[in-house]
Write an enzyme that holds these catalytic residues in place. Structure first.
Site, PDB file in Angstrom:
ATOM      1  N   GLU A  68     -42.819 -27.946   6.293  1.00 33.64           N
ATOM      2  CA  GLU A  68     -42.493 -27.145   5.106  1.00 33.64           C
ATOM      3  C   GLU A  68     -43.718 -26.994   4.217  1.00 33.64           C
ATOM      4  O   GLU A  68     -44.442 -27.980   4.007  1.00 33.64           O
ATOM      5  CB  GLU A  68     -41.357 -27.816   4.339  1.00 33.64           C
ATOM      6  CG  GLU A  68     -40.071 -27.822   5.149  1.00 33.64           C
ATOM      7  CD  GLU A  68     -38.892 -28.495   4.425  1.00 33.64           C
ATOM      8  OE1 GLU A  68     -39.009 -28.817   3.231  1.00 33.64           O
ATOM      9  OE2 GLU A  68     -37.862 -28.682   5.086  1.00 33.64           O
TER      10      GLU A  68
ATOM     11  N   HIS B 115     -36.170 -24.972   0.995  1.00 33.23           N
ATOM     12  CA  HIS B 115     -35.640 -26.317   0.700  1.00 33.23           C
ATOM     13  C   HIS B 115     -35.049 -26.337  -0.716  1.00 33.23           C
ATOM     14  O   HIS B 115     -35.471 -27.116  -1.573  1.00 33.23           O
ATOM     15  CB  HIS B 115     -36.727 -27.390   0.846  1.00 33.23           C
ATOM     16  CG  HIS B 115     -36.148 -28.755   1.109  1.00 33.23           C
ATOM     17  ND1 HIS B 115     -36.643 -29.617   2.050  1.00 33.23           N
ATOM     18  CD2 HIS B 115     -35.090 -29.402   0.543  1.00 33.23           C
ATOM     19  CE1 HIS B 115     -35.939 -30.729   2.057  1.00 33.23           C
ATOM     20  NE2 HIS B 115     -34.979 -30.624   1.149  1.00 33.23           N
TER      21      HIS B 115
HETATM   22  P1  NAD Z   1     -24.710 -38.924   3.614  1.00 28.25           P
HETATM   23  O1  NAD Z   1     -25.462 -40.157   3.933  1.00 28.25           O
HETATM   24  O2  NAD Z   1     -23.659 -38.958   2.570  1.00 28.25           O
HETATM   25  O3  NAD Z   1     -24.022 -38.351   4.951  1.00 28.25           O
HETATM   26  C1  NAD Z   1     -24.657 -38.332   6.189  1.00 28.25           C
HETATM   27  C2  NAD Z   1     -23.564 -38.519   7.244  1.00 28.25           C
HETATM   28  O4  NAD Z   1     -24.185 -38.363   8.519  1.00 28.25           O
HETATM   29  C3  NAD Z   1     -22.923 -39.909   7.204  1.00 28.25           C
HETATM   30  O5  NAD Z   1     -21.518 -39.788   7.078  1.00 28.25           O
HETATM   31  C4  NAD Z   1     -23.316 -40.529   8.534  1.00 28.25           C
HETATM   32  O6  NAD Z   1     -22.282 -41.323   9.093  1.00 28.25           O
HETATM   33  C5  NAD Z   1     -23.557 -39.293   9.390  1.00 28.25           C
HETATM   34  N1  NAD Z   1     -24.397 -39.559  10.538  1.00 28.25           N
HETATM   35  C6  NAD Z   1     -25.495 -40.360  10.620  1.00 28.25           C
HETATM   36  N2  NAD Z   1     -25.993 -40.327  11.878  1.00 28.25           N
HETATM   37  C7  NAD Z   1     -25.193 -39.495  12.582  1.00 28.25           C
HETATM   38  C8  NAD Z   1     -25.184 -39.054  13.927  1.00 28.25           C
HETATM   39  N3  NAD Z   1     -26.092 -39.494  14.802  1.00 28.25           N
HETATM   40  N4  NAD Z   1     -24.227 -38.187  14.302  1.00 28.25           N
HETATM   41  C9  NAD Z   1     -23.292 -37.744  13.431  1.00 28.25           C
HETATM   42  N5  NAD Z   1     -23.231 -38.139  12.145  1.00 28.25           N
HETATM   43  C10 NAD Z   1     -24.177 -39.000  11.737  1.00 28.25           C
HETATM   44  O7  NAD Z   1     -25.834 -37.820   3.291  1.00 28.25           O
HETATM   45  P2  NAD Z   1     -25.629 -36.425   2.562  1.00 28.25           P
HETATM   46  O8  NAD Z   1     -25.913 -36.598   1.107  1.00 28.25           O
HETATM   47  O9  NAD Z   1     -24.348 -35.807   3.006  1.00 28.25           O
HETATM   48  O10 NAD Z   1     -26.887 -35.639   3.177  1.00 28.25           O
HETATM   49  C11 NAD Z   1     -26.801 -35.067   4.474  1.00 28.25           C
HETATM   50  C12 NAD Z   1     -28.133 -34.442   4.852  1.00 28.25           C
HETATM   51  O11 NAD Z   1     -28.522 -33.445   3.891  1.00 28.25           O
HETATM   52  C13 NAD Z   1     -29.321 -35.409   4.902  1.00 28.25           C
HETATM   53  O12 NAD Z   1     -30.131 -35.036   6.013  1.00 28.25           O
HETATM   54  C14 NAD Z   1     -30.078 -35.137   3.639  1.00 28.25           C
HETATM   55  O13 NAD Z   1     -31.432 -35.483   3.772  1.00 28.25           O
HETATM   56  C15 NAD Z   1     -29.866 -33.626   3.534  1.00 28.25           C
HETATM   57  N6  NAD Z   1     -30.062 -33.079   2.184  1.00 28.25           N
HETATM   58  C16 NAD Z   1     -30.709 -31.883   2.067  1.00 28.25           C
HETATM   59  C17 NAD Z   1     -30.889 -31.317   0.809  1.00 28.25           C
HETATM   60  C18 NAD Z   1     -31.575 -29.989   0.642  1.00 28.25           C
HETATM   61  O14 NAD Z   1     -32.202 -29.760  -0.393  1.00 28.25           O
HETATM   62  N7  NAD Z   1     -31.466 -29.087   1.564  1.00 28.25           N
HETATM   63  C19 NAD Z   1     -30.432 -31.990  -0.337  1.00 28.25           C
HETATM   64  C20 NAD Z   1     -29.744 -33.201  -0.163  1.00 28.25           C
HETATM   65  C21 NAD Z   1     -29.564 -33.733   1.103  1.00 28.25           C
END
Ligand code: NAD
Length: 314
Positions: A261, A279
């Site tokens: 990015e 992002h």
């Molecule tokens: P979270 O930790 O609440 O949820 C992640 C979920 O993924 C959990 O329930 C976990 O059990 C599951 N998980 C982990 N490994 C897995 C696998 N191998 N297969 C299936 N499920 C699996 O996190 P969140 O706050 O929901 O964030 C989710 C994603 O979004 C993360 O990658 C985070 O970095 C990303 N994110 C992006 C932005 C953005 O600006 N675009 C902002 C916030 C978060």
């Protein structure tokens, strides 16, 4: 006095309670947020002398941490820690914290926005209109379609709720989730990929999830399916995605996050059925103020030796 370095851009640029909280808690703050995330060398040059860092998406690896002579806390502004070497931090006695449940609504709403944008070619028609071209492009209705939610965490659950509200069938995959599925059907990853009209990714980037969407898994998706990634770039093999979009196997894809990015020069950007965003998942007034205040509170709690519920372990 605690010396705090801030590299998180919207934390630095947005006025609000987070700044007041830091100054009220004996923090001397240096706002040094770059336009784009710092590499390890860039971060290493900044870290010496600071007690705490409120960290954006910068590469905080062992080499950068080796220069952190006084650092006691890395307060991640967000939830992803894949750019932080958690083991190296632990070995140096540096606590790492995150800001859960602060931007989940914003990211979920963006994922929904991207779903509508793909289903109705909104960006293409809007760009055409700017060129005085008013051609109608036919799309699909989402009601009655299947939305696949990969990762049923804070964001995935908000996406699922909204999909159900739209009258979609929601198929969820998350082997680590044991809570309420909120009306979603629990499926295997293979089933979610094969059954969904729209697949939305919400898992962290780990060794297990890297390239979760690859040439092999793309062969199993429905013809014309849409893929949305608002989670992390490394989850999708971008060259396999390019081939699937070019061949028409996928109807479209939308990504807020990329392996590198910003994704300058990516061939994906030239495809008409691809939507790229910078992002921006957490870039709302509400999410920024929640994330920033919690990042400041986490930082101060660790420095004061108070308990902090948002510590991350390697
Ligand atoms: P979270 O930790 O609440 O949820 C992640 C979920 O993924 C959990 O329930 C976990 O059990 C599951 N998980 C982990 N490994 C897995 C696998 N191998 N297969 C299936 N499920 C699996 O996190 P969140 O706050 O929901 O964030 C989710 C994603 O979004 C993360 O990658 C985070 O970095 C990303 N994110 C992006 C932005 C953005 O600006 N675009 C902002 C916030 C978060």
């Amino acid at each position: 006095m605690f010396r705090i370095l801030v590299t998180a851009r919207s934390f630095a640029k947005t006025p609000g309670a987070h700044h007041e909280f830091l100054s009220a808690n004996d923090c001397l703050v240096d706002l040094r947020a770059p336009e784009h995330p710092l590499d390890s060398t860039g971060l290493a040059a900044l870290l010496p002398g600071y007690d705490g860092v409120i960290l954006g998406l910068d590469q905080c690896d062992a080499a950068a941490l080796a220069r952190a002579d006084k650092l006691r806390v890395i307060s991640r502004y967000g939830v992803g820690t894949e750019a932080v070497d958690l083991r190296a931090a632990k070995a140096r006695g540096i606590a790492v914290t995150i800001t859960p449940n602060t931007n989940n609504i914003s990211v979920a709403e963006l994922a929904l926005g991207l779903m509508f944008a793909l289903a109705r070619s909104i960006p293409t028609m809007a760009a055409n209109a700017r060129q005085n071209v008013f051609t109608r492009l036919n799309g699909i209705e989402l009601t009655g379609k299947t939305l696949g939610v990969v990762g049923f965490g804070a964001i995935g659950r908000e996406v699922a709720k909204r999909g159900i509200g739209l009258g979609m069938r929601v198929a969820g995959y998350d082997p680590f989730y044991s809570g309420d599925w909120l009306g979603a059907e629990v499926r295997s990853l293979q089933a979610v990929l094969a059954e969904s009209d729209v697949i939305s990714l919400h898992v962290p980037l780990t060794d297990e999830t890297r390239d979760l969407v690859n040439s092999e898994s793309l062969r199993t998706v429905r013809d014309g399916a849409y893929i949305i990634n608002t989670a992390r770039g490394g989850l999708i093999d971008e060259s396999a995605l390019y081939d699937a979009l070019r061949s028409g196997k996928l109807g479209g894809a939308a990504m807020d996050v990329f392996a590198h990015e910003p994704p300058e020069g990516s061939p994906l950007l030239a495809l008409p059925n691809f939507i790229a965003l910078p992002h921006a998942g957490g870039a709302t007034r509400e999410a920024i103020s929640r994330m920033a205040l919690l990042a400041a509170q986490n930082c101060v709690a660790v420095l004061r030796g108070e308990s902090c519920p948002h510590l991350v372990q390697p």
